[in-house]
Design an enzyme around this catalytic site. Structure first.
Site, PDB file in Angstrom:
ATOM      1  N   LYS A  43      47.298  35.809  20.841  1.00 22.43           N
ATOM      2  CA  LYS A  43      46.347  36.855  21.145  1.00 22.43           C
ATOM      3  C   LYS A  43      46.910  37.929  22.073  1.00 22.43           C
ATOM      4  O   LYS A  43      46.374  39.033  22.178  1.00 22.43           O
ATOM      5  CB  LYS A  43      45.108  36.247  21.848  1.00 22.43           C
ATOM      6  CG  LYS A  43      44.385  35.197  21.098  1.00 22.43           C
ATOM      7  CD  LYS A  43      43.284  34.603  22.009  1.00 22.43           C
ATOM      8  CE  LYS A  43      42.750  33.342  21.419  1.00 22.43           C
ATOM      9  NZ  LYS A  43      41.900  32.613  22.415  1.00 22.43           N
ATOM     10  N   GLY A  44      47.962  37.568  22.783  1.00 23.06           N
ATOM     11  CA  GLY A  44      48.425  38.403  23.905  1.00 23.06           C
ATOM     12  C   GLY A  44      48.712  39.856  23.587  1.00 23.06           C
ATOM     13  O   GLY A  44      48.629  40.711  24.467  1.00 23.06           O
ATOM     14  N   GLU A 100      54.927  42.157  20.680  1.00 30.45           N
ATOM     15  CA  GLU A 100      54.671  40.967  21.498  1.00 30.45           C
ATOM     16  C   GLU A 100      54.354  41.400  22.925  1.00 30.45           C
ATOM     17  O   GLU A 100      54.822  42.444  23.380  1.00 30.45           O
ATOM     18  CB  GLU A 100      55.939  40.078  21.433  1.00 30.45           C
ATOM     19  CG  GLU A 100      55.916  38.807  22.230  1.00 30.45           C
ATOM     20  CD  GLU A 100      54.842  37.812  21.818  1.00 30.45           C
ATOM     21  OE1 GLU A 100      53.657  38.131  21.997  1.00 30.45           O
ATOM     22  OE2 GLU A 100      55.192  36.700  21.368  1.00 30.45           O
ATOM     23  N   ASP A 101      53.556  40.607  23.623  1.00 30.02           N
ATOM     24  CA  ASP A 101      53.246  40.981  25.010  1.00 30.02           C
ATOM     25  C   ASP A 101      54.357  40.564  25.975  1.00 30.02           C
ATOM     26  O   ASP A 101      54.696  41.316  26.884  1.00 30.02           O
ATOM     27  CB  ASP A 101      51.881  40.407  25.453  1.00 30.02           C
ATOM     28  CG  ASP A 101      51.794  38.897  25.283  1.00 30.02           C
ATOM     29  OD1 ASP A 101      52.547  38.337  24.458  1.00 30.02           O
ATOM     30  OD2 ASP A 101      50.969  38.266  25.969  1.00 30.02           O
ATOM     31  N   ASP A 104      59.295  35.139  27.346  1.00 30.01           N
ATOM     32  CA  ASP A 104      59.449  34.331  28.554  1.00 30.01           C
ATOM     33  C   ASP A 104      60.669  33.412  28.333  1.00 30.01           C
ATOM     34  O   ASP A 104      61.805  33.826  28.572  1.00 30.01           O
ATOM     35  CB  ASP A 104      58.134  33.561  28.716  1.00 30.01           C
ATOM     36  CG  ASP A 104      57.937  32.930  30.070  1.00 30.01           C
ATOM     37  OD1 ASP A 104      58.931  32.595  30.711  1.00 30.01           O
ATOM     38  OD2 ASP A 104      56.778  32.730  30.490  1.00 30.01           O
ATOM     39  N   LYS A 132      60.777  38.365  30.879  1.00 31.81           N
ATOM     40  CA  LYS A 132      60.985  37.621  32.119  1.00 31.81           C
ATOM     41  C   LYS A 132      62.336  36.911  31.997  1.00 31.81           C
ATOM     42  O   LYS A 132      62.397  35.720  31.682  1.00 31.81           O
ATOM     43  CB  LYS A 132      59.847  36.591  32.252  1.00 31.81           C
ATOM     44  CG  LYS A 132      59.487  36.237  33.660  1.00 31.81           C
ATOM     45  CD  LYS A 132      58.489  35.103  33.661  1.00 31.81           C
ATOM     46  CE  LYS A 132      57.069  35.556  33.842  1.00 31.81           C
ATOM     47  NZ  LYS A 132      56.143  34.402  33.943  1.00 31.81           N
ATOM     48  N   PHE A 153      53.578  34.583  37.779  1.00 29.92           N
ATOM     49  CA  PHE A 153      52.578  34.372  36.732  1.00 29.92           C
ATOM     50  C   PHE A 153      51.820  35.677  36.502  1.00 29.92           C
ATOM     51  O   PHE A 153      50.966  36.055  37.283  1.00 29.92           O
ATOM     52  CB  PHE A 153      51.618  33.242  37.096  1.00 29.92           C
ATOM     53  CG  PHE A 153      50.996  32.640  35.876  1.00 29.92           C
ATOM     54  CD1 PHE A 153      51.432  31.421  35.380  1.00 29.92           C
ATOM     55  CD2 PHE A 153      50.005  33.326  35.171  1.00 29.92           C
ATOM     56  CE1 PHE A 153      50.899  30.889  34.223  1.00 29.92           C
ATOM     57  CE2 PHE A 153      49.470  32.806  34.011  1.00 29.92           C
ATOM     58  CZ  PHE A 153      49.918  31.584  33.532  1.00 29.92           C
ATOM     59  N   VAL A 154      52.189  36.360  35.425  1.00 34.06           N
ATOM     60  CA  VAL A 154      51.584  37.670  35.156  1.00 34.06           C
ATOM     61  C   VAL A 154      50.390  37.541  34.216  1.00 34.06           C
ATOM     62  O   VAL A 154      50.415  36.761  33.259  1.00 34.06           O
ATOM     63  CB  VAL A 154      52.609  38.684  34.599  1.00 34.06           C
ATOM     64  CG1 VAL A 154      53.528  39.166  35.698  1.00 34.06           C
ATOM     65  CG2 VAL A 154      53.423  38.107  33.448  1.00 34.06           C
ATOM     66  N   ASP A 160      46.974  36.157  29.583  1.00 29.17           N
ATOM     67  CA  ASP A 160      45.907  35.333  30.148  1.00 29.17           C
ATOM     68  C   ASP A 160      46.406  34.280  31.121  1.00 29.17           C
ATOM     69  O   ASP A 160      47.592  33.942  31.157  1.00 29.17           O
ATOM     70  CB  ASP A 160      45.178  34.591  29.018  1.00 29.17           C
ATOM     71  CG  ASP A 160      46.011  33.450  28.439  1.00 29.17           C
ATOM     72  OD1 ASP A 160      47.172  33.708  28.056  1.00 29.17           O
ATOM     73  OD2 ASP A 160      45.525  32.300  28.400  1.00 29.17           O
ATOM     74  N   ARG A 166      42.576  38.650  30.240  1.00 27.31           N
ATOM     75  CA  ARG A 166      43.198  39.478  29.198  1.00 27.31           C
ATOM     76  C   ARG A 166      42.670  40.907  29.232  1.00 27.31           C
ATOM     77  O   ARG A 166      43.327  41.828  28.774  1.00 27.31           O
ATOM     78  CB  ARG A 166      42.925  38.882  27.814  1.00 27.31           C
ATOM     79  CG  ARG A 166      43.585  37.538  27.542  1.00 27.31           C
ATOM     80  CD  ARG A 166      43.479  37.204  26.059  1.00 27.31           C
ATOM     81  NE  ARG A 166      43.703  35.800  25.758  1.00 27.31           N
ATOM     82  CZ  ARG A 166      44.886  35.248  25.522  1.00 27.31           C
ATOM     83  NH1 ARG A 166      45.972  35.982  25.560  1.00 27.31           N
ATOM     84  NH2 ARG A 166      44.999  33.967  25.238  1.00 27.31           N
TER      85      ARG A 166
END
Ligand code: PRP
Length: 175
Positions: A43-44, A100-101, A104, A132, A153-154, A160, A166
């Site tokens: 969902k990001g 993509e958001d 990581d 990241k 933690f973003v 989310d 979100r």
């Protein structure tokens, strides 16, 4: 917003908008004369997709989404990825840009790139709002990158924590 958890702004909505304008111009120039399929990873990516698509208004663009779930605990992806919702159309012969958001560990994207390549698109590239690098397990080439972020933690702008935050218009850090 939960009373117990404070969010500190890391990247303002103005900086996000400005960077997306630049990315849109770069993408439009690179894909000049080519039809492009933007593939958002749910969902990001939902807000990033909405803004990025509007940053390439003169371009011939198709929009599709897929859903991925990775097995792991709340903050760690395991690399075992499942497609929870697939693309609505074949991508064979198409120029695909994954939207993509965040990248990581890189495990999700490694899986997705490999999966999409088996469908024989004309090309596949990756556009990620955030990267990241300190958490990288797999090195993934990000062709279009918004911002590099530290190992914090973003949340916000699609990202989310336990499905919340979100809807924040900026990227923040959960303190
Ligand atoms: C997040 C993010 C990426 C993935 C990146 O998705 O949207 O898809 O994790 O992590 P990785 O590089 O360590 O694999 P998440 O599983 O949290 O789902 P969501 O998009 O629904 O929030």
């Amino acid at each position: 917003m939960a009373e117990s958890q404070k969010i500190k702004e890391l990247i303002s909505s103005e900086r996000i908008a400005a960077r997306i304008t630049e990315l849109g111009a770069e993408i439009a120039a690179d894909y000049s004369g080519k039809e492009l399929v933007l593939v958002g990873v749910l969902k990001g990516s939902f807000l990033f997709m909405a803004d990025l698509a509007r940053a390439i208004p003169g371009h011939d663009v198709l929009i599709d989404f897929l859903g991925l779930a990775s097995y792991g605990d709340a903050s760690n992806s395991s690399g075992v990825v499942q497609i929870t919702a697939d693309l609505t159309k074949p991508i064979a012969g198409k120029h695909v840009l994954i939207v993509e958001d965040i990248v990581d560990t890189g495990l999700t994207m490694e899986y997705l790139l490999e999966n999409l390549r088996t469908r024989h698109p004309a090309s596949v590239r990756l556009c990620s709002l955030l990267h990241k690098p300190e958490r990288a397990v797999k090195q993934v080439q990000i062709d279009y990158l918004g911002f590099t972020v530290p190992d914090l933690f973003v949340v916000g702008y699609g990202l989310d924590y336990a499905q919340r935050y979100r809807n924040l218009p900026f990227i923040g850090v959960l303190e």
